[in-house]
Structures are given as C-alpha cells and as structure tokens.
Scaffold this motif. Structure first.
Motif, PDB file in Angstrom:
ATOM      1  N   LEU A 390       0.912  -1.396  -0.053  1.00 15.80           N
ATOM      2  CA  LEU A 390       0.010   0.131   0.109  1.00 15.80           C
ATOM      3  C   LEU A 390       0.895   1.289   0.048  1.00 15.80           C
ATOM      4  CD1 LEU A 390      -2.812  -0.941   2.531  1.00 15.80           C
ATOM      5  CD2 LEU A 390      -3.058  -0.797   0.135  1.00 15.80           C
ATOM      6  N   LYS A 391       1.952   1.200   0.608  1.00 16.52           N
ATOM      7  CA  LYS A 391       2.852   2.415   0.540  1.00 16.52           C
ATOM      8  C   LYS A 391       3.780   2.395  -0.743  1.00 16.52           C
ATOM      9  CE  LYS A 391       4.072   1.614   5.522  1.00 16.52           C
ATOM     10  NZ  LYS A 391       4.880   1.182   6.513  1.00 16.52           N
ATOM     11  N   THR A 392       4.134   1.254  -1.630  1.00 17.55           N
ATOM     12  CA  THR A 392       4.778   1.372  -2.606  1.00 17.55           C
ATOM     13  C   THR A 392       3.796   1.562  -3.766  1.00 17.55           C
ATOM     14  OG1 THR A 392       5.124  -1.082  -2.564  1.00 17.55           O
ATOM     15  CG2 THR A 392       6.796   0.516  -1.543  1.00 17.55           C
ATOM     16  N   GLY A 393       2.599   0.802  -3.726  1.00 20.25           N
ATOM     17  CA  GLY A 393       2.039   1.027  -4.955  1.00 20.25           C
ATOM     18  C   GLY A 393       1.517   2.032  -5.527  1.00 20.25           C
ATOM     19  N   ASN A 394       1.177   2.138  -6.809  1.00 19.61           N
ATOM     20  CA  ASN A 394       0.766   3.392  -7.669  1.00 19.61           C
ATOM     21  C   ASN A 394      -0.677   3.537  -7.805  1.00 19.61           C
ATOM     22  OD1 ASN A 394       0.394   1.593  -9.673  1.00 19.61           O
ATOM     23  ND2 ASN A 394       2.526   1.861 -10.239  1.00 19.61           N
ATOM     24  N   GLU A 395      -1.244   4.512  -8.485  1.00 18.98           N
ATOM     25  CA  GLU A 395      -2.668   4.751  -8.453  1.00 18.98           C
ATOM     26  C   GLU A 395      -3.144   3.576  -9.243  1.00 18.98           C
ATOM     27  OE1 GLU A 395      -5.728   8.253  -9.326  1.00 18.98           O
ATOM     28  OE2 GLU A 395      -3.613   8.634  -9.596  1.00 18.98           O
ATOM     29  N   SER A 396      -2.662   2.951 -10.148  1.00 19.97           N
ATOM     30  CA  SER A 396      -3.417   2.008 -11.069  1.00 19.97           C
ATOM     31  C   SER A 396      -3.405   0.645 -10.445  1.00 19.97           C
ATOM     32  CB  SER A 396      -2.304   1.949 -12.336  1.00 19.97           C
ATOM     33  OG  SER A 396      -1.163   1.652 -12.105  1.00 19.97           O
ATOM     34  N   SER A 397      -2.302   0.575  -9.440  1.00 18.59           N
ATOM     35  CA  SER A 397      -2.742  -0.901  -8.787  1.00 18.59           C
ATOM     36  C   SER A 397      -3.273  -0.994  -7.584  1.00 18.59           C
ATOM     37  CB  SER A 397      -1.087  -1.189  -8.333  1.00 18.59           C
ATOM     38  OG  SER A 397      -0.633  -0.315  -7.418  1.00 18.59           O
ATOM     39  N   ILE A 398      -4.187   0.250  -7.271  1.00 19.48           N
ATOM     40  CA  ILE A 398      -5.300   0.246  -5.874  1.00 19.48           C
ATOM     41  C   ILE A 398      -6.217  -0.857  -6.185  1.00 19.48           C
ATOM     42  CG2 ILE A 398      -6.705   1.585  -4.841  1.00 19.48           C
ATOM     43  CD1 ILE A 398      -4.924   3.975  -5.217  1.00 19.48           C
ATOM     44  N   ASP A 399      -6.893  -0.721  -7.290  1.00 19.57           N
ATOM     45  CA  ASP A 399      -8.086  -1.632  -7.419  1.00 19.57           C
ATOM     46  C   ASP A 399      -7.623  -3.143  -7.103  1.00 19.57           C
ATOM     47  OD1 ASP A 399     -10.013   0.216  -7.772  1.00 19.57           O
ATOM     48  OD2 ASP A 399      -9.274   0.353 -10.062  1.00 19.57           O
ATOM     49  N   ARG A 400      -6.549  -3.699  -7.798  1.00 18.62           N
ATOM     50  CA  ARG A 400      -5.968  -4.950  -7.719  1.00 18.62           C
ATOM     51  C   ARG A 400      -5.642  -5.266  -6.299  1.00 18.62           C
ATOM     52  NH1 ARG A 400      -0.673  -6.482  -8.393  1.00 18.62           N
ATOM     53  NH2 ARG A 400      -0.596  -4.288  -9.470  1.00 18.62           N
ATOM     54  N   LEU A 401      -5.032  -4.155  -5.597  1.00 11.95           N
ATOM     55  CA  LEU A 401      -4.621  -4.311  -4.087  1.00 11.95           C
ATOM     56  C   LEU A 401      -6.025  -4.561  -3.116  1.00 11.95           C
ATOM     57  CD1 LEU A 401      -1.612  -2.042  -3.571  1.00 11.95           C
ATOM     58  CD2 LEU A 401      -1.634  -4.456  -3.601  1.00 11.95           C
ATOM     59  N   MET A 402      -6.983  -3.829  -3.342  1.00  9.88           N
ATOM     60  CA  MET A 402      -8.099  -3.998  -2.695  1.00  9.88           C
ATOM     61  C   MET A 402      -8.674  -5.364  -2.844  1.00  9.88           C
ATOM     62  SD  MET A 402      -8.402  -1.060  -1.085  1.00  9.88           S
ATOM     63  CE  MET A 402      -6.636  -1.111  -0.894  1.00  9.88           C
ATOM     64  N   LYS A 403      -8.580  -6.027  -4.184  1.00  7.57           N
ATOM     65  CA  LYS A 403      -9.107  -7.307  -4.287  1.00  7.57           C
ATOM     66  C   LYS A 403      -8.358  -8.336  -3.560  1.00  7.57           C
ATOM     67  CE  LYS A 403     -11.080  -6.468  -8.901  1.00  7.57           C
ATOM     68  NZ  LYS A 403     -11.024  -6.856 -10.331  1.00  7.57           N
ATOM     69  N   GLN A 404      -7.066  -8.132  -3.355  1.00  7.27           N
ATOM     70  CA  GLN A 404      -6.459  -9.200  -2.589  1.00  7.27           C
ATOM     71  C   GLN A 404      -6.603  -9.042  -1.060  1.00  7.27           C
ATOM     72  OE1 GLN A 404      -2.450  -8.005  -4.177  1.00  7.27           O
ATOM     73  NE2 GLN A 404      -2.135 -10.027  -4.997  1.00  7.27           N
ATOM     74  N   ILE A 405      -6.643  -7.771  -0.728  1.00  8.35           N
ATOM     75  CA  ILE A 405      -7.130  -7.450   0.736  1.00  8.35           C
ATOM     76  C   ILE A 405      -8.262  -8.016   1.226  1.00  8.35           C
ATOM     77  CG2 ILE A 405      -7.063  -5.639   2.528  1.00  8.35           C
ATOM     78  CD1 ILE A 405      -4.961  -3.865   0.997  1.00  8.35           C
ATOM     79  N   ASN A 406      -9.202  -7.614   0.378  1.00  9.10           N
ATOM     80  CA  ASN A 406     -10.586  -8.290   0.597  1.00  9.10           C
ATOM     81  C   ASN A 406     -10.580  -9.456   0.995  1.00  9.10           C
ATOM     82  OD1 ASN A 406     -13.292  -7.637   1.026  1.00  9.10           O
ATOM     83  ND2 ASN A 406     -13.684  -8.220  -1.276  1.00  9.10           N
TER      84      ASN A 406
END
Length: 623
Positions: A390-406
C-alpha cells in the motif's frame, strides 16, 4: 527300521510346527487388540488437559518436607529427593508465593547443607535456587554461602567453577568483590569456553554495580576477543564495549581493528555491525566514515544470514542515506523474501516496510515478491506485505490491491486489521482521486464482524479523511449513518451522532440524515437516546427551515423513561418556546460556554442558597 525312523522324525517335526502355526494368529490377535485399545484411549488422552504435577502444592507442606536438608544421610544418599524439593520451592517462587523472612532464612540455611553432596544435578539446582532467593534473603545470611561458592570456584570441576561464578556475581557486593576478583580475571582467559563465558557474564552483571573494578580487567577481555569460541568472542566484545563506551575514539579504534576480519563469531560480527552503525549515525562526516560504510557493505556478502540482515538493516537506518546507497541492502532483503525460513522473511519484510516510508520508489522493485507473500501462512508476514504494498503501490494498482486485501482480511485478527486500516488511510491521503474506492472498502468492513478497536479505527480513519478530502464528506457521512443502524458499540454511535450534528447541515440534503438520528431515539438505550436528542437540538439551530418538524420529534422524548433524556428534551423545548432569534439560539445551543463549569456550578448554588445577597438576577451577561 528306516521306515519307522522316518515316520518318527516326521511326527516330531509336525509337533514342533503345530505350536508355531497356532502362535501366528494369536500374535496377530494381540496386536489388533493393542491397536484397538490405543485407538480407544487416543481421543481421551488428547482431550484431557495435562495437569502439572506441582499444581496442588502447598507452601506449608513443602517447607515441612524441606527439613530433610538437615539430614546428612538423605543429602548424600538420596540427592534426587533433594532436587525434587528444590524444584517445588522454585515452582512456588515463580508462581508468586510469598515467603516470610523466617521461612526464607530457614530454607536458605537448609539449602546450604546440600553442599555436602557431590551430585552434579543437585549442585546445579542449588545454584539456581540461591540465585532466585538471593534478592529476598537477608544480606547477612547470603554471606554464609559465599565461602562454599568460592570453594567451588577453585575446584577442578569446570561445571562447578562456571556456575559458582554466575551465582557469586549476583549475590556479592563491591566490598566482597575484591576477594574473588583475581579468580574472575583468570577465568576470563580460561581454556574452557564454558568457564570463560561464565566469567564474562559475571563481568557484564558486575559492571552496573562495580564498574571501576571491571575496568581493570581490560587486558584479559581484549585477549578473550581472540578466543576460538563464538560465544566467548561475542560476550567479550560486549563487555569491551561497555568498558569503553564513553570513549568514542577508543570505540572507533576497536571497530577499525576488528572490521579487518579477525572475528569468526556471527554474533560478535552482528555486535560489531551495530557499533559501526552507531558511529556512522553520530558522525557521517568523520575520517573513518568511508571505511565503516565499506565494512557494512562487505558484511552483505557474509556467509551467515544473521550478519547479512544486520548489515542490511544498519545501511537502511543510516540518516540521510541516498537511494543509490540503499540498492545493495534492498537487493539482499529481496532475496530474503523468498527464503524458506519464516524468520528471515519476516525480518526482511519489516525492514522493507520501514524503508518504504521514506524511500517508496527504492522498494518498488520488490513488489512482485511482496505480492507473493500476501498468501503467506504467517499472518504477520502477510500483513507487513500488504501494508508495504500500500505504501509502494501506484494509483493504477489500487483496485488490484483492494481485491487481494478483501479476501485476506477475513483470515487475520483485529490487531492486524487495524494496521491495514491505517495503511489504507495513508494511501487515500496520497491518492485522493481514489477516495471512493478506499472509503467504500473501509465502510464495507464496518458491516463485517470485528471488535471495538477495529471498528473505532475505521470510524476514526473515515472521519480524518472527511476533514482532509472535502469531496468525500457526503459519501463518508452516509456510510457512517448506515453503520449506526446496526452497531453494537454505544461510544461509536454517540461519536457519529455528534459528527452528524456538526457536519450534516453543510451537505446538499441535510434532511436525509434526520431519519438516522430519530431511529436512535426509538431503538437504542438511554445513553444513545440522550445523544440523539442533543443532535436534534443542534440541527434545529443550524437548520431553521426544518426547526418546526425537529421540535415535534424532540417533544416525543418528553415522556422518555430515562431522566437524562427527558431533561435534555425538556430544556430544548422550553428554549424553543421562548421564540428567541437565531443568534440567541446559536449562543445558547451552538456555542461553547466560555466559563469554568466548576465555578459556574458554585455561583449558581450560592445564588440559590442566598438569593437576597445578590442585587441582580444571575444571567449569562453578568457571569
């Protein structure tokens, strides 16, 4: 004749074979029976909690049994019994059982009688007990045992020598140290690593109480640094640093000498890395700074993982370090992320998480490895991987990260969830265009199972984002309103009601929030109902066009069963019946009183008790 002889032999063979044939099924049957019994009692053994054999010990009983210490025949002939009794005493001490001074003295004198025995195990139990009891025992009584310990320290048995030094270091003071100082100095350079290690540990303990005496051992300690034992090297370097820690030049000299490769112990090398790091942090511009940094980089190629990690961590923690200087350390930590050892993965992940705060771009190269750790069986590692991404990710990777965290959030405890919530808050502040996705994600978990601290962290994060990002105010407020419709925590409901009263009038449609407030008056307990009445009163002041409707809702609480709710409703209704203008209402209900409430209370009580002493009525203006 031959025929008869052959028949006789055949019958004899049959007789021998018959029992063997009959034994085979019997053995099989016995094995099956044992297996059945094992399966029968297996579950019972697993379900029964194993009870400590010392669980039901009574202090009085144990003290009575310990009187056998005074019987020399028991001490010499049955040392195991004495060892068990000392174990019971230690159990009572660790459990927190209190002993009177007379009981401690009696037991202590009894234990001193055990020096008659030559049993090694009993002697070790005695050493352990004396160390534990020394702090609570009378100092005058402790002196009695020092002669026996000094005698053990001078024997030819290394086990006795080593352990007696450790005990003496704990129980003696500066006045008695002079009598044994010579033996401790000699033991530091002893050929036996166990004896030398015990002497060094005694020096480390005594340094806090007798530093001047220990400083005289400097030559022996320096000689011990060259020992072939890894542990002796480690402890001697630690003691050497303690002796010279206030002399920066001396510490720098030690670091320069030992950084040339004379240390073989990985633990000692880790200590040297830390001392080198401290010198660099204190002064990056010193003449030896370049050599010190080169030593840290050389440790990145050490054969021991512990030393490699310590060097990488030291480089990452240097102040004002450039991104280029971080590259070797981050490359090493990246390799650790794929290590089969959980400790290495966790250590590397935690260090990268700290580096990502100041140098997120430098850590970006590890994103693929960190994403693989999101599914790690160790939840601590997985949580660190998520927060670092979450600290190193960029704006385009937020949606993908949210799915993983979910999918990940349902598998971890609230403690780790709170860490992730804070990381999402920081990410939302960084990429404010994604506030709808991130706030919506937080709001989703408000409706999931979770404890108070977890829910409060989400509510606090959403409120913080409302204050920072103006575009998210209305949507965030609606999320919080929906949350209080099914919330079990009164404190959070009251906090959100207060927020509604202070912010809803600034939204495009303030009337939509009144339903959520009035539902609390109908459905909740007295604490929440009182807060809801106050919120309706505040909205009545801030929304004059809705005031008549809000007063009707407030009047419904005049018959509430709780005194606090009725009083608040009655006060509001009476104020509104005065037909005051908006400024006066705002002054009464929407502005903080600039008075000391304790003084105000005293003034009102004084006025009510002695109204004739005051020439004027008490009003806000003359207060």
């Amino acid at each position: 004749m031959n025929t008869n002889k052959g028949k006789a032999n055949q019958s004899a063979i049959q007789k021998v074979e018959e029992p063997q044939q009959s034994n085979k099924p019997l053995t099989t049957t016995l094995l099956q029976e044992f297996q059945n019994l094992k399966d029968k009692f297996k579950n019972e053994d697993d379900t029964q909690e194993k009870e400590s054999p010392y669980k039901h010990l009574e202090k009085a009983t144990v003290l009575q049994e310990c009187r056998v210490f005074h019987d020399s025949s028991v001490v010499t002939q049955n040392p195991r019994k004495c060892s068990i009794l000392i174990t019971k005493l230690l159990f009572l001490l660790v459990k927190g059982e209190s002993f009177t001074s007379s009981e401690v003295t009696e037991v202590f004198f009894g234990v001193t009688k055990l020096f008659q025995s030559d049993d090694v195990n009993l002697r070790r139990m005695m050493y352990l007990f004396i160390k534990e009891i020394a702090e609570t025992c009378n100092p005058d009584d402790v002196i009695i045992v020092t002669s026996s310990l000094t005698k053990d320290m001078n024997t030819g048995e290394d086990l006795y020598r080593a352990n007696s030094m450790r005990v003496l270091a704990k129980i003696i003071d500066s006045t008695m140290l002079g009598a044994i100082e010579r033996y401790l100095k000699q033991a530091i350079v002893d050929k036996n690593a166990f004896v030398a290690s015990s002497a060094l540990m005694s020096g480390l303990r005594l340094f806090s109480s007798c530093p001047d005496v220990v400083r005289r051992w400097i030559n022996e300690v320096q000689e011990a640094v060259n020992s072939s034992s890894d542990m002796v090297q480690y402890q001697s370097l630690s003691l050497l640093y303690k002796i010279k820690q206030h002399d920066r030049l001396a510490v720098s000299k030690i670091v320069q000498q030992l950084s040339k490769g004379s240390l073989r112990s990985p633990l000692a090398t880790c200590l040297l890395v830390r001392y080198t790091s401290n010198l660099l942090i204190e002064d990056l511009n010193s003449t030896s700074a370049s050599a010190s940094y080169q030593f840290l980089q050389s440790c990145l190629r050490h054969k021991n993982d512990m030393v490699i990690f310590e060097a990488a961590k030291a480089i990452c923690n240097l102040p004002n370090v450039e991104a280029n200087d971080l590259t070797p350390a981050i490359n090493v930590l990246q390799l650790f992320l794929s290590s089969p050892k959980p400790t290495l993965r966790f250590a590397a992940m935690r260090t990268l998480s700290d580096v990502a705060v100041k140098h997120p771009v430098s850590v970006t190269k590890c994103n693929d490895d960190m994403e693989a750790l999101v599914s790690d069986t160790n939840r601590s590692i997985a949580t660190l991987a998520i927060t670092t991404l979450l600290k190193t990710g960029n704006e385009s990777s937020i949606d993908r990260l949210m799915k993983q965290i979910n999918t990940f959030m349902n598998e971890i405890s609230d403690e780790f969830k709170i860490i992730i919530v804070k990381a999402i808050r920081e990410l939302c502040i960084k990429y404010q265009q994604k506030h709808r996705v991130l706030v919506g994600f937080l709001a989703t978990f408000l409706r999931e199972e979770g404890g108070f601290e977890f829910k409060k962290s989400i509510v606090d994060s959403i409120i913080d984002l409302m204050n920072i990002i103006s575009d998210t105010k209305e949507s965030s407020l609606l999320h919080l309103c929906e949350f209080i419709e099914d919330c079990e925590y009164d404190e959070l409901i009251v906090q959100i009601l207060y927020l509604i009263g202070n912010t809803s009038h600034l939204t495009s449609s303030p009337s939509r929030y009144i339903r959520f407030v009035f539902n609390r008056i109908i459905l909740e307990n007295s604490i929440v109902r009182a807060a809801a009445v106050s919120t309706l009163g505040l909205l009545s002041v801030r929304l004059p066009e809705l005031r008549p409707h809000l007063i009707i809702l407030i009047k419904r609480s005049l018959s509430d069963e709780d005194d606090e709710v009725r009083d608040r409703a009655s006060l509001l209704v009476n104020i509104f019946n005065l037909n005051l203008n908006d400024n006066d209402l705002k002054y009464l209900l929407d502005e903080k009183l600039n008075y000391n409430y304790s003084v105000l209370e005293k003034s009102i009580k004084s006025y009510l008790e002695y109204p004739n002493l005051s020439d004027t009525n008490i009003t806000f203006s003359n207060l």
